[in-house]
Motif scaffolding. Structure first.
Motif, PDB file in Angstrom:
ATOM      1  N   GLY A  48       1.183 -17.671  48.090  1.00  0.00           N
ATOM      2  CA  GLY A  48       0.666 -17.401  46.796  1.00  0.00           C
ATOM      3  C   GLY A  48      -0.443 -16.263  46.909  1.00  0.00           C
ATOM      4  O   GLY A  48      -1.010 -15.840  46.096  1.00  0.00           O
ATOM      5  N   LEU A  49      -0.756 -16.095  48.246  1.00  0.00           N
ATOM      6  CA  LEU A  49      -1.971 -14.926  48.649  1.00  0.00           C
ATOM      7  C   LEU A  49      -1.263 -13.672  49.210  1.00  0.00           C
ATOM      8  O   LEU A  49      -1.858 -12.773  49.307  1.00  0.00           O
ATOM      9  N   THR A  50       0.068 -13.523  49.064  1.00  0.00           N
ATOM     10  CA  THR A  50       0.749 -12.315  49.362  1.00  0.00           C
ATOM     11  C   THR A  50       0.399 -11.091  48.288  1.00  0.00           C
ATOM     12  O   THR A  50       0.631  -9.881  49.074  1.00  0.00           O
ATOM     13  N   ASP A  51      -0.256 -11.379  47.401  1.00  0.00           N
ATOM     14  CA  ASP A  51      -0.372 -10.089  46.544  1.00  0.00           C
ATOM     15  C   ASP A  51      -1.837  -9.833  46.460  1.00  0.00           C
ATOM     16  O   ASP A  51      -2.469  -8.977  45.928  1.00  0.00           O
ATOM     17  N   GLY A  90      -8.916 -16.866  50.145  1.00  0.00           N
ATOM     18  CA  GLY A  90      -7.611 -17.727  49.656  1.00  0.00           C
ATOM     19  C   GLY A  90      -7.180 -18.365  51.054  1.00  0.00           C
ATOM     20  O   GLY A  90      -6.842 -19.657  51.196  1.00  0.00           O
ATOM     21  N   CYS A  91      -7.220 -17.801  52.118  1.00  0.00           N
ATOM     22  CA  CYS A  91      -6.756 -18.061  53.443  1.00  0.00           C
ATOM     23  C   CYS A  91      -7.498 -19.317  53.867  1.00  0.00           C
ATOM     24  O   CYS A  91      -7.146 -20.184  54.537  1.00  0.00           O
ATOM     25  N   ALA A  92      -8.797 -19.043  53.646  1.00  0.00           N
ATOM     26  CA  ALA A  92      -9.804 -20.090  54.356  1.00  0.00           C
ATOM     27  C   ALA A  92      -9.704 -21.381  53.379  1.00  0.00           C
ATOM     28  O   ALA A  92      -9.777 -22.401  54.132  1.00  0.00           O
ATOM     29  N   ARG A  93      -9.311 -21.325  52.284  1.00  0.00           N
ATOM     30  CA  ARG A  93      -9.336 -22.562  51.523  1.00  0.00           C
ATOM     31  C   ARG A  93      -8.001 -23.188  51.977  1.00  0.00           C
ATOM     32  O   ARG A  93      -7.990 -24.533  52.069  1.00  0.00           O
ATOM     33  N   THR A  94      -7.036 -22.391  52.086  1.00  0.00           N
ATOM     34  CA  THR A  94      -5.451 -23.032  52.568  1.00  0.00           C
ATOM     35  C   THR A  94      -5.826 -23.715  53.955  1.00  0.00           C
ATOM     36  O   THR A  94      -5.331 -24.694  54.316  1.00  0.00           O
TER      37      THR A  94
END
Length: 411
Positions: A43-46, A55-59
């Motif tokens: 879901g972060l690719t955009d 977003g990467c840190a949360r995941t």
């Protein structure tokens, strides 16, 4: 010799090193969990810039929480007899909590934060208390008591993050998770009781190696699932079919590189180690990176199969190239843990990817994945040439071979 009540709960020296069917059943919950982690990354690719970073840190935080649950369970079944009813109950209970974390994970940083945190805390606080009660008067009961005490200390941060404002959730949970990982690294030290260094624990080393190999295969299986689901759900074209083939080849190369020499001899190395806990602790951190790298690479598969010749974006470079780079770094670390040396083949592949990354930033996803597959194929080829006509190798791990002093009475 084990003394005191609860000694029958400990793994006997001649216990089978193979994982039980219950443990394989337990892993099914983490198949779901790893799939959800990949979906969050996808879901972060955009996203770009700070949005991509947060977003990467949360995941990553959610993945690390799941990993702590899985790895603690692997160590429990390596220290205690998994056929005992109380240990089976602990594993099944952990599986249910892991499944709750998995189904809430897609929105765990949003409106489902509370059930995620509660499920995590039930495992981290209640489970060790159950194990300690089952051990009764055995000296080893102090180890799970330490774990429960430290987890109870970080529990307010987890709950405050779940119940408080959304913008405070990430920093509070980062602090809580950092405390949980730091406690594990330090051996959960407590006043008067001291610490119980994980490296000095008595464990079934061959069993722990088996579990690490299995979680790698589970992550690899999740990547294969992504390849099949994405390709079957997109409109067919020759370019997407080519991307499907390259993605599969990349996964096959990851399997080959992992199990060549070091991955295959992990069981032997842990079985022969004088202090398997020390090597097991190092290998746990390595496999955290291995599994994470496979999940990140799987997101790259989805992006490439969906848009093989889409416009270049920073996010696709992070997944398509970043995942394999992380895998090679972790695999080099594993090689050192088993043989005490760094493989030139993997250093060559890593250097090639790092040197080509600036150029790949201007190319298409399909070109990037093809270059990655080529670099991994080069590593596999160099590995095969190095092993050709050479005698069967044995592990020579520099970690955990010499025991210093007497083991802990609690170990």
């Amino acid at each position: 010799m084990a003394v005191g009540g609860g000694a029958d709960l400990l793994r006997p020296p001649r216990s089978s090193g193979r994982a039980t069917f219950l443990e394989l059943f337990f892993d099914l919950a983490f198949v779901v969990a790893l799939t959800r982690v990949s979906q969050r990354f996808a879901g972060l690719t955009d996203d770009t810039g700070w949005q991509l970073v947060t977003g990467c840190a949360r995941t990553l935080l959610l993945f690390l929480a799941l990993w702590l649950i899985w790895s603690h369970t692997a160590w429990i079944t390596s220290r205690y007899e998994p056929e005992r009813p109380i240990i089976q109950a602990v594993v099944v209970g952990t599986m249910f909590a892991g499944l709750v974390m998995a189904v809430t994970l897609p929105r765990a940083m949003e409106e489902r934060a509370l059930p995620f945190a509660v499920a995590y805390l039930l495992v981290m606080v209640v489970r060790p208390l159950v194990v300690a009660a089952a051990l009764r008067g055995h000296p080893r009961r102090l180890v799970p008591f330490r774990l429960a005490a430290w987890s109870a200390a970080t529990a307010p941060l987890w709950l405050a993050g779940a119940l408080g404002p959304d913008d405070l959730r990430l920093p509070l949970w980062v602090a809580a998770l950092a405390g949980d990982y730091l406690a594990w690294a330090l051996g959960w030290p407590l006043p008067r009781l001291g610490a119980s260094a994980v490296g000095r624990w008595r464990i079934a080393g061959t069993h722990l190696a088996d579990r690490y190999q299995q979680i790698f295969l589970i992550a690899l299986g999740e990547s294969i699932l992504v390849i099949g689901v994405v390709f079957s759900g997109t409109e067919y074209s020759a370019w997407r079919a080519a991307a499907f083939g390259v993605a599969f080849a990349t996964s096959a190369l990851l399997w080959r590189i992992y199990f060549h020499r070091a991955g295959l001899l992990l069981t032997e190395a842990l079985g022969r180690a004088a202090m398997p806990g020390r090597l097991g602790a190092a290998s746990e951190r390595t496999h955290l990176l291995v599994v994470l790298s496979v999940l990140v690479t799987a997101v790259g598969y989805e992006l490439v199969i969906d848009h093989p010749y889409g416009p270049p974006r920073p996010s696709w470079l992070l997944f398509v190239v970043g995942g394999p780079v992380l895998f090679l770094v972790a695999r080099m670390r594993l090689e050192y843990e088993i043989f005490g040396s760094a493989p030139r083949s993997q250093m060559t592949g890593l250097a090639a990817l790092l040197l080509l990354t600036p150029a790949l930033a201007h190319g298409t996803p399909m070109v990037g994945l093809s270059v990655v597959a080529g670099a991994l194929a080069l590593v596999a080829l160099l590995d095969a040439l190095r092993s050709r006509r050479r005698p069967l190798e044995f592990s020579a791990s520099p970690i955990g071979q010499e025991a210093s002093g007497d083991p802990d009475s609690e170990a």
